[in-house]
Scaffold this motif. Structure first.
Motif, PDB file in Angstrom:
ATOM      1  N   LEU A 206       3.632   4.222   7.722  1.00 40.91           N
ATOM      2  CA  LEU A 206       2.785   4.272   8.916  1.00 40.91           C
ATOM      3  C   LEU A 206       1.317   4.459   8.527  1.00 40.91           C
ATOM      4  O   LEU A 206       0.430   3.776   9.059  1.00 40.91           O
ATOM      5  CB  LEU A 206       3.248   5.407   9.827  1.00 40.91           C
ATOM      6  CG  LEU A 206       2.458   5.611  11.127  1.00 40.91           C
ATOM      7  CD1 LEU A 206       2.478   4.335  11.965  1.00 40.91           C
ATOM      8  CD2 LEU A 206       3.033   6.782  11.913  1.00 40.91           C
ATOM      9  N   ARG A 207       1.053   5.351   7.589  1.00 40.62           N
ATOM     10  CA  ARG A 207      -0.329   5.592   7.152  1.00 40.62           C
ATOM     11  C   ARG A 207      -0.918   4.345   6.496  1.00 40.62           C
ATOM     12  O   ARG A 207      -2.108   4.049   6.664  1.00 40.62           O
ATOM     13  CB  ARG A 207      -0.366   6.775   6.184  1.00 40.62           C
ATOM     14  CG  ARG A 207      -1.761   7.146   5.702  1.00 40.62           C
ATOM     15  CD  ARG A 207      -1.831   8.619   5.332  1.00 40.62           C
ATOM     16  NE  ARG A 207      -0.918   8.940   4.236  1.00 40.62           N
ATOM     17  CZ  ARG A 207      -1.291   9.082   2.971  1.00 40.62           C
ATOM     18  NH1 ARG A 207      -2.555   8.896   2.638  1.00 40.62           N
ATOM     19  NH2 ARG A 207      -0.420   9.406   2.054  1.00 40.62           N
TER      20      ARG A 207
ATOM     21  N   GLN B 122      11.081  11.422   4.674  1.00 43.82           N
ATOM     22  CA  GLN B 122       9.960  11.724   5.563  1.00 43.82           C
ATOM     23  C   GLN B 122       8.648  11.262   4.963  1.00 43.82           C
ATOM     24  O   GLN B 122       7.796  10.695   5.670  1.00 43.82           O
ATOM     25  CB  GLN B 122       9.916  13.230   5.849  1.00 43.82           C
ATOM     26  CG  GLN B 122      11.075  13.730   6.708  1.00 43.82           C
ATOM     27  CD  GLN B 122      11.042  15.231   6.911  1.00 43.82           C
ATOM     28  OE1 GLN B 122      10.346  15.953   6.191  1.00 43.82           O
ATOM     29  NE2 GLN B 122      11.803  15.725   7.875  1.00 43.82           N
ATOM     30  N   PHE B 123       8.466  11.476   3.660  1.00 40.41           N
ATOM     31  CA  PHE B 123       7.219  11.069   3.038  1.00 40.41           C
ATOM     32  C   PHE B 123       7.103   9.552   2.981  1.00 40.41           C
ATOM     33  O   PHE B 123       6.021   8.996   3.214  1.00 40.41           O
ATOM     34  CB  PHE B 123       7.107  11.648   1.630  1.00 40.41           C
ATOM     35  CG  PHE B 123       5.813  11.305   0.956  1.00 40.41           C
ATOM     36  CD1 PHE B 123       4.649  11.974   1.290  1.00 40.41           C
ATOM     37  CD2 PHE B 123       5.743  10.302   0.006  1.00 40.41           C
ATOM     38  CE1 PHE B 123       3.439  11.658   0.702  1.00 40.41           C
ATOM     39  CE2 PHE B 123       4.537   9.974  -0.593  1.00 40.41           C
ATOM     40  CZ  PHE B 123       3.387  10.658  -0.247  1.00 40.41           C
ATOM     41  N   VAL B 124       8.208   8.856   2.699  1.00 44.10           N
ATOM     42  CA  VAL B 124       8.179   7.394   2.622  1.00 44.10           C
ATOM     43  C   VAL B 124       7.833   6.796   3.978  1.00 44.10           C
ATOM     44  O   VAL B 124       6.964   5.914   4.086  1.00 44.10           O
ATOM     45  CB  VAL B 124       9.530   6.853   2.116  1.00 44.10           C
ATOM     46  CG1 VAL B 124       9.644   5.348   2.370  1.00 44.10           C
ATOM     47  CG2 VAL B 124       9.695   7.139   0.631  1.00 44.10           C
ATOM     48  N   THR B 125       8.490   7.245   5.048  1.00 41.73           N
ATOM     49  CA  THR B 125       8.226   6.674   6.369  1.00 41.73           C
ATOM     50  C   THR B 125       6.802   6.990   6.834  1.00 41.73           C
ATOM     51  O   THR B 125       6.137   6.121   7.415  1.00 41.73           O
ATOM     52  CB  THR B 125       9.248   7.192   7.398  1.00 41.73           C
ATOM     53  OG1 THR B 125       9.268   8.631   7.373  1.00 41.73           O
ATOM     54  CG2 THR B 125      10.637   6.668   7.099  1.00 41.73           C
TER      55      THR B 125
ATOM     56  N   VAL C   1       0.840  -1.205   0.000  1.00 43.85           N
ATOM     57  CA  VAL C   1       0.000   0.000   0.000  1.00 43.85           C
ATOM     58  C   VAL C   1       0.872   1.250   0.000  1.00 43.85           C
ATOM     59  O   VAL C   1       0.583   2.229  -0.696  1.00 43.85           O
ATOM     60  CB  VAL C   1      -0.940  -0.004   1.218  1.00 43.85           C
ATOM     61  CG1 VAL C   1      -1.739   1.297   1.287  1.00 43.85           C
ATOM     62  CG2 VAL C   1      -1.890  -1.193   1.158  1.00 43.85           C
ATOM     63  N   ALA C   2       1.963   1.207   0.773  1.00 43.38           N
ATOM     64  CA  ALA C   2       2.880   2.352   0.829  1.00 43.38           C
ATOM     65  C   ALA C   2       3.499   2.614  -0.535  1.00 43.38           C
ATOM     66  O   ALA C   2       3.706   3.771  -0.915  1.00 43.38           O
ATOM     67  CB  ALA C   2       3.969   2.111   1.873  1.00 43.38           C
ATOM     68  N   PHE C   3       3.807   1.538  -1.277  1.00 41.44           N
ATOM     69  CA  PHE C   3       4.341   1.710  -2.638  1.00 41.44           C
ATOM     70  C   PHE C   3       3.408   2.590  -3.456  1.00 41.44           C
ATOM     71  O   PHE C   3       3.848   3.508  -4.169  1.00 41.44           O
ATOM     72  CB  PHE C   3       4.470   0.360  -3.358  1.00 41.44           C
ATOM     73  CG  PHE C   3       5.480  -0.576  -2.766  1.00 41.44           C
ATOM     74  CD1 PHE C   3       6.564  -0.106  -2.059  1.00 41.44           C
ATOM     75  CD2 PHE C   3       5.339  -1.947  -2.931  1.00 41.44           C
ATOM     76  CE1 PHE C   3       7.497  -0.979  -1.518  1.00 41.44           C
ATOM     77  CE2 PHE C   3       6.263  -2.823  -2.400  1.00 41.44           C
ATOM     78  CZ  PHE C   3       7.347  -2.351  -1.683  1.00 41.44           C
ATOM     79  N   GLU C   4       2.105   2.293  -3.380  1.00 38.27           N
ATOM     80  CA  GLU C   4       1.140   3.012  -4.197  1.00 38.27           C
ATOM     81  C   GLU C   4       0.959   4.456  -3.723  1.00 38.27           C
ATOM     82  O   GLU C   4       0.787   5.372  -4.538  1.00 38.27           O
ATOM     83  CB  GLU C   4      -0.203   2.278  -4.200  1.00 38.27           C
ATOM     84  CG  GLU C   4      -0.134   0.848  -4.709  1.00 38.27           C
ATOM     85  CD  GLU C   4       0.522   0.740  -6.080  1.00 38.27           C
ATOM     86  OE1 GLU C   4       0.387   1.687  -6.886  1.00 38.27           O
ATOM     87  OE2 GLU C   4       1.183  -0.277  -6.342  1.00 38.27           O
ATOM     88  N   LEU C   5       1.001   4.680  -2.415  1.00 38.56           N
ATOM     89  CA  LEU C   5       0.903   6.040  -1.894  1.00 38.56           C
ATOM     90  C   LEU C   5       2.079   6.890  -2.385  1.00 38.56           C
ATOM     91  O   LEU C   5       1.901   8.030  -2.821  1.00 38.56           O
ATOM     92  CB  LEU C   5       0.885   6.024  -0.362  1.00 38.56           C
ATOM     93  CG  LEU C   5      -0.353   5.433   0.314  1.00 38.56           C
ATOM     94  CD1 LEU C   5      -0.153   5.367   1.827  1.00 38.56           C
ATOM     95  CD2 LEU C   5      -1.595   6.260  -0.011  1.00 38.56           C
ATOM     96  N   VAL C   6       3.262   6.304  -2.330  1.00 33.55           N
ATOM     97  CA  VAL C   6       4.458   7.030  -2.755  1.00 33.55           C
ATOM     98  C   VAL C   6       4.451   7.216  -4.266  1.00 33.55           C
ATOM     99  O   VAL C   6       4.779   8.296  -4.775  1.00 33.55           O
ATOM    100  CB  VAL C   6       5.732   6.284  -2.298  1.00 33.55           C
ATOM    101  CG1 VAL C   6       6.975   6.902  -2.918  1.00 33.55           C
ATOM    102  CG2 VAL C   6       5.842   6.308  -0.781  1.00 33.55           C
ATOM    103  N   ARG C   7       4.053   6.171  -4.996  1.00 35.88           N
ATOM    104  CA  ARG C   7       4.022   6.267  -6.457  1.00 35.88           C
ATOM    105  C   ARG C   7       3.037   7.345  -6.905  1.00 35.88           C
ATOM    106  O   ARG C   7       3.320   8.115  -7.829  1.00 35.88           O
ATOM    107  CB  ARG C   7       3.647   4.914  -7.059  1.00 35.88           C
ATOM    108  CG  ARG C   7       3.703   4.882  -8.592  1.00 35.88           C
ATOM    109  CD  ARG C   7       3.378   3.520  -9.120  1.00 35.88           C
ATOM    110  NE  ARG C   7       4.467   2.579  -8.912  1.00 35.88           N
ATOM    111  CZ  ARG C   7       4.369   1.447  -8.219  1.00 35.88           C
ATOM    112  NH1 ARG C   7       3.219   1.118  -7.649  1.00 35.88           N
ATOM    113  NH2 ARG C   7       5.403   0.642  -8.088  1.00 35.88           N
TER     114      ARG C   7
END
Length: 367
Positions: free
Chosen positions: A143-144, A136-139, A113-119
């Motif tokens: 968590l999100r 900061q955005f990745v970490t 899910v984090a991959f998609e948020l960052v992408r």
């Protein structure tokens, strides 16, 4: 419990949780990857011994990917595990980046899910964030993602162990690099044909001409005398690269991130556009591919922020100026890229007032 590859497995059957220890550090990650997570978890749930991995047919193996395996495993693992259920499986190489495959299934799902948020952030907000902002955005995305998926124990573990987030962040960063790499490969493959590049001395001047005033972003032929400056970002290579990287494939980015394709025209909200950031990123990839030919022969370079941030920033500023000075022209250009890349646009509704006026309400048949 020993597998045929000599990998030591620890199973917590009360939670049906899985971790693979790093005791057998001599085992390469390629063998760990061969373990079907759903097979291991099924065995844990039924207290059956694990003696081999499931053999899939060629067609089944081709159709099944990492996401499919994770989805199957999640059906066997409760989402409300306590924070004590989680551990980090360290890299077999001291100081190396963690391998995703042996991590707990909740961690793997969270990172997915984090991959998609960052992408989505890379494609719609900022394709080249600086090192501090990106970390900061990745970490925060990791968590999100855990909170979004309902893994409260995992989210609590992350919040109380920032070092864990620091260890997991490079896995997500690798996917950012992978996205840029895929984009550069597509650009390299298409630029040669679109810009009619062949090895030789003439290519030096040709590339220099294309790079001048961002000529490569206009629909031009090589060394064309009059560049149509009223048609920026309409070179067909831009839409072709967007289509190849973002609209094609089994699980295209455009489908996963459909929300980033929005219209900036209040009069035509149904006419979706390619985001400014994505157009700037693709244009920068073309710039990079042309630079690789600047000496007359191909000398590949890495598509990194250190090398191409200035070109990316120039495209962002240029697009922002177009949007500010000619909103309608900006919309037409970006919507045109969307439709050429493979996006569909629903038919515009007819004039509703005229249609309503044509209805003969008083003489409608009644029972």
């Amino acid at each position: 419990m020993q597998l045929r590859y000599g990998i030591t497995i620890g199973l917590c059957t009360c939670y049906q949780a899985l971790w693979i220890t790093s005791w057998c550090v001599s085992v390469p990650n390629s063998l760990v990857i061969q373990l079907r997570l759903n097979d291991v978890l099924t065995a844990a749930a039924t207290n059956l011994p694990i003696t081999s991995t499931k053999q899939l047919s060629a067609d089944e193996e081709e159709d099944k990917d990492e996401e499919d395996v994770i989805d199957e495993a999640l059906g066997l693992v409760p989402s409300d595990l306590p924070s004590t259920a989680y551990v980090v499986v360290p890299s077999a190489n001291p100081g190396g980046v963690l391998c995703l495959t042996p991590q707990h299934v909740h961690v793997r799902d969270t990172l997915r899910v984090a991959f998609e948020l960052v992408r989505e952030h890379i494609l719609a907000e900022n394709a080249f964030p600086d090192t501090v902002d990106r970390h900061q955005f990745v970490t925060s995305s990791i968590l999100r993602a855990a909170q979004t998926r309902g893994y409260n124990g995992l989210a609590g573990w992350f919040a109380s162990n920032p070092d864990v987030l620091r260890l997991l962040a490079p896995i997500v960063n690798q996917r950012i690099c992978s996205l840029r790499s895929d984009l550069k490969k597509a650009s390299d493959n298409l630029v040669v044909g679109f810009f009619k590049i062949v090895p030789g001395e003439e290519t030096k001047q040709l590339v220099k001409w294309f790079l001048q005033h961002l000529n490569y972003s206009y629909p031009v032929e090589p060394m064309q005398a009059n560049v149509p400056r009223n048609k920026p970002y309409q070179h067909p290579s831009i839409a072709a690269i967007i289509a190849t990287v973002f609209f094609k494939g089994r699980k295209p980015h455009a489908k996963k991130h459909a929300s980033v394709f929005k219209s900036t025209s209040p009069d035509r909200p149904e006419e979706k556009e390619i985001p400014l950031t994505m157009v700037a990123l693709v244009s920068t990839a073309i710039h990079s591919s042309l630079m690789d030919w600047s000496q007359g022969t191909h000398h590949p370079t890495n598509f990194t922020a250190d090398k191409y941030l200035d070109a990316y920033t120039e495209h962002v500023l240029n697009l922002e100026q177009i949007k500010a000075r000619n909103p309608r022209g900006y919309h037409k250009t970006m919507h045109g890229l969307y439709t050429m890349a493979g996006g569909s646009t629903p038919p515009r509704p007819a004039n509703m007032d005229a249609n309503v006026a044509m209805v003969d309400y008083d003489n409608m048949e009644v029972d």
